[in-house]
Design a protein around this motif. Sequence first.
Motif, PDB file in Angstrom:
ATOM      1  N   LEU A 181      -9.312   7.283  -6.406  1.00 39.11           N
ATOM      2  CA  LEU A 181      -9.324   6.089  -7.299  1.00 39.11           C
ATOM      3  C   LEU A 181      -9.903   4.903  -6.582  1.00 39.11           C
ATOM      4  CD1 LEU A 181      -8.554   4.423  -9.862  1.00 39.11           C
ATOM      5  CD2 LEU A 181      -6.150   4.457  -8.826  1.00 39.11           C
ATOM      6  N   ARG A 182     -10.757   4.088  -7.206  1.00 40.33           N
ATOM      7  CA  ARG A 182     -11.384   3.042  -6.219  1.00 40.33           C
ATOM      8  C   ARG A 182     -11.277   1.652  -7.010  1.00 40.33           C
ATOM      9  NH1 ARG A 182     -15.197   4.311  -2.120  1.00 40.33           N
ATOM     10  NH2 ARG A 182     -15.205   6.643  -1.913  1.00 40.33           N
ATOM     11  N   LEU A 183     -10.536   0.501  -6.452  1.00 41.41           N
ATOM     12  CA  LEU A 183     -10.217  -0.460  -7.295  1.00 41.41           C
ATOM     13  C   LEU A 183     -10.415  -1.703  -6.449  1.00 41.41           C
ATOM     14  CD1 LEU A 183      -6.880   0.697  -8.931  1.00 41.41           C
ATOM     15  CD2 LEU A 183      -9.085   0.427 -10.026  1.00 41.41           C
ATOM     16  N   ALA A 184     -11.282  -1.399  -5.611  1.00 43.90           N
ATOM     17  CA  ALA A 184     -11.596  -2.739  -4.699  1.00 43.90           C
ATOM     18  C   ALA A 184     -12.468  -3.870  -5.432  1.00 43.90           C
ATOM     19  CB  ALA A 184     -12.811  -1.938  -3.523  1.00 43.90           C
ATOM     20  N   GLY A 185     -12.062  -5.092  -4.785  1.00 45.04           N
ATOM     21  CA  GLY A 185     -12.865  -6.126  -5.519  1.00 45.04           C
ATOM     22  C   GLY A 185     -12.295  -6.704  -6.900  1.00 45.04           C
ATOM     23  N   ASN A 186     -10.898  -6.415  -6.792  1.00 47.77           N
ATOM     24  CA  ASN A 186     -10.095  -6.789  -8.156  1.00 47.77           C
ATOM     25  C   ASN A 186      -9.262  -7.996  -8.076  1.00 47.77           C
ATOM     26  OD1 ASN A 186     -10.988  -5.145 -10.891  1.00 47.77           O
ATOM     27  ND2 ASN A 186     -11.255  -3.812  -9.078  1.00 47.77           N
ATOM     28  N   GLN A 187      -8.310  -8.135  -8.901  1.00 49.56           N
ATOM     29  CA  GLN A 187      -7.371  -9.258  -8.661  1.00 49.56           C
ATOM     30  C   GLN A 187      -5.900  -8.674  -8.612  1.00 49.56           C
ATOM     31  OE1 GLN A 187      -8.101 -12.159 -11.482  1.00 49.56           O
ATOM     32  NE2 GLN A 187     -10.252 -12.456 -10.958  1.00 49.56           N
ATOM     33  N   LEU A 195       0.951   5.827 -10.409  1.00 48.88           N
ATOM     34  CA  LEU A 195      -0.507   6.498  -9.994  1.00 48.88           C
ATOM     35  C   LEU A 195      -0.240   7.960 -10.087  1.00 48.88           C
ATOM     36  CD1 LEU A 195      -1.380   4.342  -7.279  1.00 48.88           C
ATOM     37  CD2 LEU A 195      -2.489   3.978  -9.771  1.00 48.88           C
ATOM     38  N   PRO A 196      -0.962   8.687 -10.476  1.00 50.42           N
ATOM     39  CA  PRO A 196      -0.769  10.270 -10.467  1.00 50.42           C
ATOM     40  C   PRO A 196      -0.541  10.736  -9.119  1.00 50.42           C
ATOM     41  CG  PRO A 196      -3.183   9.691 -10.852  1.00 50.42           C
ATOM     42  CD  PRO A 196      -2.321   8.332 -10.903  1.00 50.42           C
ATOM     43  N   LYS A 197       0.329  11.839  -9.032  1.00 53.77           N
ATOM     44  CA  LYS A 197       0.642  12.427  -7.657  1.00 53.77           C
ATOM     45  C   LYS A 197      -0.630  13.375  -7.044  1.00 53.77           C
ATOM     46  CE  LYS A 197       5.434  13.415  -9.114  1.00 53.77           C
ATOM     47  NZ  LYS A 197       6.443  14.358  -9.337  1.00 53.77           N
ATOM     48  N   SER A 198      -1.518  13.468  -7.884  1.00 55.11           N
ATOM     49  CA  SER A 198      -2.774  14.195  -7.421  1.00 55.11           C
ATOM     50  C   SER A 198      -3.673  13.545  -6.700  1.00 55.11           C
ATOM     51  CB  SER A 198      -3.710  14.645  -8.699  1.00 55.11           C
ATOM     52  OG  SER A 198      -3.884  13.654  -9.569  1.00 55.11           O
ATOM     53  N   LEU A 199      -3.451  12.078  -6.473  1.00 53.81           N
ATOM     54  CA  LEU A 199      -4.481  11.254  -5.646  1.00 53.81           C
ATOM     55  C   LEU A 199      -4.744  11.849  -4.193  1.00 53.81           C
ATOM     56  CD1 LEU A 199      -4.044   7.614  -6.739  1.00 53.81           C
ATOM     57  CD2 LEU A 199      -5.864   8.953  -6.995  1.00 53.81           C
ATOM     58  N   PHE A 200      -5.912  12.026  -3.778  1.00 51.28           N
ATOM     59  CA  PHE A 200      -6.168  12.122  -2.438  1.00 51.28           C
ATOM     60  C   PHE A 200      -6.695  10.816  -1.803  1.00 51.28           C
ATOM     61  CE2 PHE A 200      -9.233  13.444   0.738  1.00 51.28           C
ATOM     62  CZ  PHE A 200      -8.602  14.328   1.560  1.00 51.28           C
ATOM     63  N   SER A 201      -7.329   9.891  -2.572  1.00 53.75           N
ATOM     64  CA  SER A 201      -8.008   8.793  -1.789  1.00 53.75           C
ATOM     65  C   SER A 201      -7.593   7.565  -2.738  1.00 53.75           C
ATOM     66  CB  SER A 201      -9.378   8.779  -1.652  1.00 53.75           C
ATOM     67  OG  SER A 201     -10.101   7.780  -1.140  1.00 53.75           O
ATOM     68  N   LEU A 202      -7.157   6.650  -2.176  1.00 49.34           N
ATOM     69  CA  LEU A 202      -6.810   5.332  -2.857  1.00 49.34           C
ATOM     70  C   LEU A 202      -7.623   3.961  -2.262  1.00 49.34           C
ATOM     71  CD1 LEU A 202      -5.475   3.629  -4.989  1.00 49.34           C
ATOM     72  CD2 LEU A 202      -3.445   3.691  -3.806  1.00 49.34           C
ATOM     73  N   ARG A 203      -8.390   3.456  -3.012  1.00 46.48           N
ATOM     74  CA  ARG A 203      -9.148   2.296  -2.263  1.00 46.48           C
ATOM     75  C   ARG A 203      -8.904   0.943  -3.150  1.00 46.48           C
ATOM     76  NH1 ARG A 203     -13.407   4.209   0.945  1.00 46.48           N
ATOM     77  NH2 ARG A 203     -13.524   2.092   1.621  1.00 46.48           N
ATOM     78  N   LEU A 204      -7.900  -0.016  -2.493  1.00 51.03           N
ATOM     79  CA  LEU A 204      -7.582  -1.257  -3.018  1.00 51.03           C
ATOM     80  C   LEU A 204      -8.134  -2.405  -2.132  1.00 51.03           C
ATOM     81  CD1 LEU A 204      -3.955   0.052  -3.860  1.00 51.03           C
ATOM     82  CD2 LEU A 204      -5.867  -0.979  -5.472  1.00 51.03           C
ATOM     83  N   GLU A 205      -8.910  -2.276  -1.279  1.00 52.10           N
ATOM     84  CA  GLU A 205      -9.370  -3.455  -0.474  1.00 52.10           C
ATOM     85  C   GLU A 205     -10.082  -4.825  -1.223  1.00 52.10           C
ATOM     86  OE1 GLU A 205     -12.949  -0.270   0.011  1.00 52.10           O
ATOM     87  OE2 GLU A 205     -10.851  -0.552  -0.591  1.00 52.10           O
ATOM     88  N   SER A 224      -4.160  11.137   1.215  1.00 50.96           N
ATOM     89  CA  SER A 224      -4.730  11.472   2.421  1.00 50.96           C
ATOM     90  C   SER A 224      -5.271  10.025   3.015  1.00 50.96           C
ATOM     91  CB  SER A 224      -5.655  12.562   2.679  1.00 50.96           C
ATOM     92  OG  SER A 224      -6.133  12.600   3.868  1.00 50.96           O
ATOM     93  N   ASP A 225      -6.111   9.453   1.983  1.00 51.95           N
ATOM     94  CA  ASP A 225      -6.784   8.137   2.393  1.00 51.95           C
ATOM     95  C   ASP A 225      -6.287   6.821   1.659  1.00 51.95           C
ATOM     96  OD1 ASP A 225      -8.840   6.499   3.290  1.00 51.95           O
ATOM     97  OD2 ASP A 225     -10.280   7.431   1.777  1.00 51.95           O
ATOM     98  N   LEU A 226      -5.846   5.917   2.532  1.00 55.27           N
ATOM     99  CA  LEU A 226      -5.699   4.633   2.056  1.00 55.27           C
ATOM    100  C   LEU A 226      -6.191   3.438   2.583  1.00 55.27           C
ATOM    101  CD1 LEU A 226      -3.494   2.958  -0.106  1.00 55.27           C
ATOM    102  CD2 LEU A 226      -1.704   3.122   1.940  1.00 55.27           C
ATOM    103  N   ASN A 227      -6.926   2.681   1.617  1.00 54.70           N
ATOM    104  CA  ASN A 227      -7.726   1.474   2.160  1.00 54.70           C
ATOM    105  C   ASN A 227      -7.055   0.263   1.376  1.00 54.70           C
ATOM    106  OD1 ASN A 227      -9.492  -0.442   2.909  1.00 54.70           O
ATOM    107  ND2 ASN A 227     -11.151   1.079   3.027  1.00 54.70           N
ATOM    108  N   LEU A 228      -6.457  -0.503   2.454  1.00 50.11           N
ATOM    109  CA  LEU A 228      -5.889  -2.074   1.707  1.00 50.11           C
ATOM    110  C   LEU A 228      -6.484  -3.029   2.750  1.00 50.11           C
ATOM    111  CD1 LEU A 228      -2.181  -0.763   1.642  1.00 50.11           C
ATOM    112  CD2 LEU A 228      -3.475  -1.658  -0.428  1.00 50.11           C
ATOM    113  N   SER A 229      -7.539  -2.903   3.140  1.00 49.46           N
ATOM    114  CA  SER A 229      -8.408  -3.915   3.846  1.00 49.46           C
ATOM    115  C   SER A 229      -8.726  -5.105   2.920  1.00 49.46           C
ATOM    116  CB  SER A 229      -9.593  -3.280   4.477  1.00 49.46           C
ATOM    117  OG  SER A 229     -10.392  -4.414   5.128  1.00 49.46           O
TER     118      SER A 229
END
Length: 480
Positions: A181-187, A195-205, A224-229
Amino acid sequence: MQCYRVLAVPGNIPATIGKLYISHSKIRHLQFSDFSEMPGLQELVLFSSGIETIENNTFKALNNLKMLEVRNNKLTSVPRSLPLRLEVLKLGGNSICSLNNQDFEGLTKLRVLEVQNNLINTLSFEVFSSLPNLQTLILNSNGMHTISGLTRLPNLKYLSMENNKLFYEHFFMHFPNLQSLRLAGNQFVRVPPQLPKSLFSLRLERNHIRSLRARDLRQLENLSDLNLSGNQLSSADGLHVATNLTSLDLSKNHLSAFPQKLPLKLQRLDYSHNQISRITEHNLKGLGGLKHLFLDNNGMIVFENKALQWCAHLSNLAMEQNLLTSIPLGLPDTLTRLDLKGNKIDHVGVHDIKHLKQLQVLNLRNNKLTSIDDGVLDSLPRLRHLYLDGNPWNCTCSLLKVRRLILDKGTDIKEGQCAEPPYCRGERWMSSNTMLRQCENSNISEKGKESKSKIKVSEVSNRKPHMDDDDEDYDYDTEY
């Protein structure tokens, strides 16, 4: 078949053609007759071809078409009556304002749908209800601020909605097999709930998230992969519940300390561009699998000697743009790259790095170095790249010895310029002929003195001592 810079779809194309690529052309309008004689076509790409309108039945005859790309054109709506065997549909870079229920009717085999870089401000997810096999959905950069409707997409694995204006959404729970799930550049001001338990990668930068709580991540047991930059985090103490995290990016936030606990399976940790002034042995405790650590741009002053004692597999350490005055002691001997650019390091000795036998890249740019111990190079048998430019080098003859060692080892080097002495200021010391001549002249002079001294010693040994002789020319201590 590939066509460039055409004004219309070419005629007389063989009926057996399987793939047709048309790009950078000026085809304003498409109609049924353009493709009616291509029953075997499986892939059709119409990239950047100036297409403004497509008649409803244009692709009706293409019963075998599996991939249709109409990217970077001027469409204002989704083409109608699309082939029912279509598996991939790419409509990015147009001027589509809305998606409607009838746009995707009958496309039960569609796996990939891309509608990024359009003008879809509002969206109802019900428009995707006829796509049970959809696996990838890309809706980036639409200026989207409102999402409504609930549609269960049981096979959706990849959803990207980056660079929109979303701030609170809870419909992700309807995608039970979502992995990325990629949600970078929002508000967003918090991690979306449920969020679904199946998530492997979450991008919220690049959102506006201020804190990270344990309940935000507790259900993400496979993450496994979390981006909060690029958020506004001042604390991140809820991370320890994401026990399977291997990659964590917390760069460009407002963090002044490490979390009390970090997930122990981490292999990559990016804490750059924060406010961490001190690293202690407790900050990275238990991170035995960590391979990549980024701590640059933190204003770091103190790095304790045992801070990395737990990191037995660390290969890449970046501490650029800090306030360190020396290379930290006790660095793991597994390091292959060490970046210390932009600190205040004024000395590099053999004892600082002699245990780093695996090091291949050493970056000491823009520090306060005036010289370097030639033994440093002998201590690094695998060194391939050495960056020393931006330091105020004192180009004496001792540096010439370092130069010869570098040439002998074949190390790639960015050496920088001489600051002293004045006669070679501004010259690059790896290629300075002035420094070479000066040192050669000095060497010749020294050899001359040594030869003269030996002659005098021989003369003295063959003469009898005389108390009244003038011994001024036989000042052996001075000569030697």
